[in-house]
Design an enzyme around this catalytic site. Structure first.
Site, PDB file in Angstrom:
ATOM      1  CG  ASP A 138      -1.945  -1.070   1.216  1.00 44.32           C
ATOM      2  OD1 ASP A 138      -2.138  -1.695   0.155  1.00 44.32           O
ATOM      3  OD2 ASP A 138      -2.558  -1.319   2.263  1.00 44.32           O
ATOM      4  CD  GLU A 234      -8.195  -3.929   1.073  1.00 37.97           C
ATOM      5  OE1 GLU A 234      -8.952  -4.884   1.324  1.00 37.97           O
ATOM      6  OE2 GLU A 234      -7.010  -3.869   1.459  1.00 37.97           O
TER       7      GLU A 234
END
Length: 366
Positions: A138, A234
């Site tokens: 990430d 997400e």
């Protein structure tokens, strides 16, 4: 010097090159290296008086033992998400320190994301010599521009998005690809831009379906091949839905609700009557061997960690800032959050990357 290494949190490509680099650089100095299995969980499982528990949860890392691991994804040390402060028996920081002392560990090099490195900072505050190495696909560890695993995750995502176009086009549908990224949408932003998808929804900006869905309909209608592609983080939210922030702290298998990509897909079908191809890339983003960037950064971060210990540094996190390798205080990540610069890099009205300001920018999106 006797140093310990562990990896915590989710695996990413580039960890093994870093482990190899640490081992080789330490060996060049005549130091011993001990690898702990399964992150902090392995340390907690050790009873220094029980040789069997020591052997089951740690092993010597040697020059011969790390030969060739740089070509492998994942981590040979295995991993867990355990924080010794929050285990069922209560705060076990003292046990960790006792184990490290009993095994003669002079310093720890910890490879992890936000959770692992938070405990590393806590351990350093107790007086333990610690060097942290940030890794997460990430790319959201505060204090460094780059984390091991990010480049490979973006590369995997671009490949998968472009491969999926053949099916989406063949069926003349709208493709919705959900990528990992709970708190930061940087992976989705860069992957969506490089794959040149029609729209990208990031974690930092809620999706207004009254705007997004008509845009996707227009994208599909204006495309001679009669399809459109959308990427979504997400951690993205849909405007008007109840915010369930706690769900994102669970693993995907533990979550009650379907992912945001599927919720968006249902809404598209309900409003447009259009067929949708939904795809969660999930763990495929972090699977397989590291790309050239993550091998290079893994090697460099590992070498820098050992060099810092050789200079007597004891509470630092290795980092990349503006394209340069450096190091910052180990507790830096406790003092801020890292997310997409929405005003500079994203057009929230069109759900697209805004990367026209190039001069003076680093190679990746900082």
């Amino acid at each position: 010097m006797r140093i310990g290494i562990l990896t915590g949190g989710g695996d990413v490509p580039g960890l093994n090159p870093c482990i190899r680099s640490i081992t080789l650089n330490a060996d060049d100095l005549g130091w011993d290296v001990v690898g702990f299995r399964r992150g902090w969980e392995g340390v907690l499982a050790i009873d220094p008086a029980d040789p069997a528990s020591v052997a089951a949860n740690s092993f010597a890392l040697t020059r011969e033992g790390v030969r060739g691991i740089d070509r492998m994804g994942g981590t040979i040390l295995h991993t867990s998400r355990v924080d010794p402060r929050t285990v069922s028996q209560g705060d076990s920081t003292a046990h960790v320190l006792d184990v490290l002392d009993a095994l003669g560990i002079d310093a720890m090099v910890t490879l992890g994301g936000d959770g692992t490195l938070r405990f590393s900072a806590h351990l350093a505050a107790q007086g333990m010599s610690v060097i942290s190495v940030p890794k997460t696909m990430d790319n959201d560890v505060f204090g460094t521009d780059y984390c091991i695993g990010f480049s490979t995750a973006v590369s995997r995502s671009v490949e998968a998005i472009n491969a999926l176009r053949t099916t989406v086009e063949s069926h003349e549908r709208i493709g919705i690809v959900e990528l990992f990224g709970r708190r930061s949408g940087e992976t989705a932003l860069l992957a969506g831009f490089l794959a040149q998808v029609d729209r990208t929804v990031i974690a930092e900006v809620p999706a207004d379906l009254d705007i997004l869905i008509p845009l996707l309909a227009e994208d599909k209608a204006s495309n001679p091949a009669h399809y459109a592609m959308c990427v979504i983080s997400e951690g993205a939210s849909i405007k008007g839905e109840e915010d369930d922030d706690g769900a994102l702290s669970k693993s995907a298998i533990e979550r009650d609700d379907v992912g945001v990509g599927h919720r968006l897909g249902r809404a598209v079908t309900a409003r447009l009557g259009s067929g949708v191809v939904n795809q969660e890339l999930a763990y495929l983003m972090r699977a397989g061997e590291p790309d050239a960037m993550d091998r290079m950064v893994g090697f460099a971060f590992g070498g820098l960690a050992v060099q810092l210990l050789a200079k007597g540094e004891k509470a630092r996190m290795v980092a990349l800032k503006d394209g340069n390798y450096c190091h910052v205080p180990v507790d830096t990540l406790l003092h801020g959050t890292k997310s997409v610069d929405v005003s500079g890099l994203y057009d929230r009205e069109t759900y697209r990357a805004k990367l026209m300001r190039v001069e003076g920018m680093p190679m990746f999106l900082y």
